[in-house]
Scaffold this active site. Structure first.
Site, short mmCIF file in Angstrom:
data_model
loop_
_atom_site.label_atom_id
_atom_site.label_comp_id
_atom_site.label_asym_id
_atom_site.label_seq_id
_atom_site.Cartn_x
_atom_site.Cartn_y
_atom_site.Cartn_z
N LYS A 1 -5.30 5.78 1.80
CA LYS A 1 -4.84 6.94 2.55
C LYS A 1 -5.24 8.23 1.83
CE LYS A 1 -2.86 3.95 5.24
NZ LYS A 1 -1.58 3.35 4.95
N TRP B 1 6.48 0.42 8.24
CA TRP B 1 6.16 -0.10 6.91
C TRP B 1 7.43 -0.46 6.14
CZ3 TRP B 1 1.62 -1.93 6.92
CH2 TRP B 1 0.60 -1.30 7.62
N ASP C 1 7.36 3.28 -1.82
CA ASP C 1 6.04 3.09 -1.21
C ASP C 1 5.51 4.49 -0.91
OD1 ASP C 1 3.86 2.69 0.41
OD2 ASP C 1 4.88 1.44 1.90
#
Ligand code: PLP
Length: 356
Positions: free
Chosen positions: A190, A99, A166
């Site tokens: 998530k 990511w 993030d």
């Protein structure tokens, strides 16, 4: 058979949240209409958006000067929005996994990027620690939890330039000192809701400093001015995020979340470390409390498919590791009960007794 849901994302949500969402889909607040079929600008939905934002502020103890946005596009849209809104001179990034690499790739389309530290040399199995953040960078970007590799930055870092994080996969897993960050963002799917909505917590004074003309949909200031309703917001996911935040508050807030998460992670890592068949993939001081990655030790490697099948037959869902790590990954987010971790450990031990 009871299912134990270890999916990495979209992932397990608290059962009462799912039930409340189901009820609101059928009849929202007794108004005889679904939450999906009312105007986002009407008072009924505005109250949902307002309460969701108020809950973010309360649960995370967000200081004045910060705005909360709930937007389409997930975490990935922010990979682009962040450099669009902040990158003028150069940006600093920490490369800790898939990511982070994707965030870096987007930023490079907008301006110069300096990767100040990377754990690519060991397949992202650790968090780099000795690096310098250039004082002339516009911001420093980190991924606090590396969902795929199972590593985590567990403290709030000090940064001489705005820290942009993030937090997709560990948001609301522990108390965070928001004042140390310029932006905290992520996808909800998530730990705080279903797919379809992302969250952004942004310190307002870091915006408006770049010279470029920012497309409206990518401009945080436009979304702030419009209270996350510059365009139609993802109404149903926003509703579920609101209910998830209420559940976090009722369960005891982020202090309690951290206590429960640490206990679950310790139980599973202890089982892996004391096993003679399984082994963790992340370095111990970098291990994630949210995503536990493990493999079969070398001499048992050919049993991985068998174990996966055995675990699935016992109700374990979503434990196949990401292809870039292999093996297994148990995502043990806020909503996953300790009984599910216990059940997974039992399955691992039963398999080990049968095969070792
Ligand atoms: C899942 C994930 C993303 C991607 O989120 P989208 O909402 O699908 O864009 C980004 N970063 C991290 C750390 C993730 O876990």
């Amino acid at each position: 058979m009871k299912k134990h849901n270890f999916s990495a994302g979209p992932s397990i949500l608290p059962r009462p949240v799912i039930e409340k969402t189901a009820a609101a889909v059928l009849d929202f607040n007794g108004i005889g209409l679904s939450v999906m079929e009312i105007s986002h600008r009407g008072k009924d939905f505005q109250a949902v958006m307002d309460e969701a934002v108020a809950l973010f502020r309360e649960i995370l103890d967000i200081p004045d000067g910060y705005e909360v946005l709930l937007l389409h596009g997930g975490a990935s849209m922010n990979f682009l929005m962040i450099p669009y809104n902040l990158l003028q001179n150069k940006a600093a990034y920490l490369e800790t996994g898939t990511w982070a690499k994707k965030a870096i790739k987007e930023a490079k389309k907008i301006g110069p990027v300096e990767v100040v530290g990377s754990s690519a040399d060991k397949n992202f199995s650790y968090i780099p620690r000795n690096y310098e953040i250039p004082a002339d960078a516009d911001y420093f970007h980190i991924t606090t939890n590396n969902t795929i590799f199972g590593t985590q930055i567990r403290e709030d870092l000090n940064s001489p330039v705005p820290l942009v994080a993030d937090m997709s996969s560990d948001f609301c897993s522990r108390p965070v000192d928001v004042s140390k960050y310029g932006i905290i963002y992520g996808g909800a799917q998530k730990n705080v809701g279903p797919a379809g909505v992302g969250f952004v917590i942004v310190r307002k004074d870091i915006l408006g400093k770049v010279e470029r003309d920012i497309p409206s949909m990518l401009d945080y200031r436009i979304h702030i001015e419009n209270g996350s309703m510059f365009n139609t917001p993802p109404c149903l996911p926003v509703y579920t995020v609101m209910e998830t935040l209420k559940w976090i508050r009722e369960t005891g807030g982020l202090v309690k979340m951290e206590e429960l998460n640490r206990a679950k992670a310790a139980m599973l890592y202890d089982a892996i470390d004391s096993s003679s068949m399984f082994a963790g993939t992340a370095e111990k001081d970098s291990r994630s409390v949210m995503n536990v990655c493990f493999v079969m030790q070398d001499k048992y490697k050919d049993l991985e498919a068998d174990f996966l099948q055995f675990a699935q037959s016992k109700g374990m869902v979503g434990i196949k590791g990401h292809r870039s790590v292999g093996g297994f990954r148990a995502s043990i987010y806020n909503a996953l009960p300790a009984e599910s971790v216990r059940a997974l450990i039992d399955v691992m031990q039963e398999f080990e007794e049968q095969k070792a």
